[in-house]
Write an enzyme that holds these catalytic residues in place. Structure first.
Site, mmCIF file in Angstrom:
data_model
loop_
_atom_site.group_PDB
_atom_site.id
_atom_site.type_symbol
_atom_site.label_atom_id
_atom_site.label_comp_id
_atom_site.label_asym_id
_atom_site.label_seq_id
_atom_site.Cartn_x
_atom_site.Cartn_y
_atom_site.Cartn_z
ATOM 1 N N ALA A 248 0.810 -1.224 0.000
ATOM 2 C CA ALA A 248 0.000 0.000 0.000
ATOM 3 C C ALA A 248 0.841 1.271 0.000
ATOM 4 C CB ALA A 248 -0.927 -0.002 1.210
ATOM 5 N N ALA A 249 2.111 1.158 -0.341
ATOM 6 C CA ALA A 249 3.005 2.315 -0.247
ATOM 7 C C ALA A 249 2.552 3.471 -1.139
ATOM 8 C CB ALA A 249 4.426 1.907 -0.593
ATOM 9 N N GLY A 250 2.260 3.173 -2.403
ATOM 10 C CA GLY A 250 1.836 4.227 -3.322
ATOM 11 C C GLY A 250 0.508 4.834 -2.926
ATOM 12 N N ASP A 251 -0.431 4.005 -2.485
ATOM 13 C CA ASP A 251 -1.735 4.502 -2.063
ATOM 14 C C ASP A 251 -1.604 5.394 -0.831
ATOM 15 O OD1 ASP A 251 -2.962 3.063 -4.106
ATOM 16 O OD2 ASP A 251 -3.257 1.292 -2.838
#
Length: 309
Positions: A248-251
């Protein structure tokens, strides 16, 4: 508190952990399976809520056993769910394989996400928002309708994360205030290699040249680049951490960035806030469960500021 509306996908993530990814045709043993609420839209909504925004989710779940768990998760993180419709059939599913390196591979089954229609994201749900956030895990016709509605309603910052990447029709670029892409998506859209901050800036300027008001290109552990239509740009390095799971890093980056922008933070401060949020996320397993709170983001910023050069 800034009101943010996220129109997008809601998935149940079925996560397999492995030592390393299988080769084509290879069968390997997994190290365990977990069922975790996710989806780009839902993850970005949770990230924005955790970062301090007043967030409402617009999307759909199915009529299966996953639906209540997905809605409970959103509500539990403070995301409003009045705009989430129930559709016949299954909820969206994401089959995720996470290797010991922290990298992941994802296969999506759209389910109810593929049934989100323009009428499900009507003006009454969008009006008055400081920002509206879109991705590419619901039908394009719905995204385009939302973009046009935000322009018609006025005063709404439209943030678009075109992932999974697909060509963006020419008419849509001019409806986007902030386009956020990773290096793979930037390459696919701009048609040039993107592996360094300099190349990321060049790609961002290509996308702005097509009409986007501004663009962010994220480069994972290398950092991120922000560029504006007036030619201004800046680079923010990634925070140094040991990655456990990048799911979920980009989110998380996007959710935190949208909140910071809605609060009126300048670009450099907003990008640093988002980078700190993303850095905390990759040190934890899972999608929504890995997203940090506002206090945790500020602690990460303060901790890094105290480190010697």
């Amino acid at each position: 508190m800034s009101r943010i509306v996220v129109v997008g996908s809601i998935n149940m993530d079925i996560v397999n952990r492995v030592d390393s990814f299988p080769l084509p045709g290879e069968t390997i043993l997994g190290k365990g399976v977990a069922y975790l609420p996710g989806g780009k839209g839902a993850n970005q909504a949770v990230a924005a809520a955790r970062a301090g925004g007043q967030v409402e989710m617009v999307g759909a779940v199915g009529e299966d056993s996953f639906a209540s768990a997905l809605l409970d998760s959103l509500e539990g993180y403070g995301v409003g769910i009045a705009g989430v419709a129930k559709k016949p059939g299954s909820s969206g599913l994401a089959f995720i394989t996470v290797a010991d390196s922290g990298e992941n591979q994802i296969i999506l089954a759209a389910g109810s996400n593929g049934e989100v229609r323009p009428e499900d994201a009507g003006d009454s749900l969008l009006a008055g928002a400081a920002a509206v956030v879109l991705q590419n895990e619901i039908p394009w016709e719905t995204n385009l309708a939302v973009m046009k509605a935000c322009r018609r309603l006025g005063g709404i910052r439209l943030v678009y994360n075109p992932a999974p990447v697909r060509p963006i029709p020419e008419e849509a670029y001019g409806l986007v205030d902030l386009l956020v892409v990773n290096e793979t998506e930037a390459e696919g859209l701009a048609g040039i290699p993107v592996s360094s901050p300099e190349e990321a800036e060049a790609a961002a300027k290509v996308l702005i040249g097509r009409g986007a008001g501004s663009a962010v290109v994220t480069l994972g552990s290398k950092g991120a680049v922000y560029a504006e239509a007036d030619g201004a740009s800046l680079f923010v390095p990634a925070r140094k951490v040991k990655a456990v799971d990048t799911t979920a890093a980009g989110d998380t980056f996007i959710g935190a960035l949208v909140v910071a922008g809605a609060e009126g933070k300048r670009a450099a401060e907003a990008m640093a806030f988002a980078a700190a949020a993303s850095a905390v996320t990759v040190t934890r397993s899972g999608a929504q469960a890995s997203i940090p709170s506002r206090d945790e983001i500020h602690r990460k910023l303060a901790e890094d500021d105290r480190k010697p050069e």
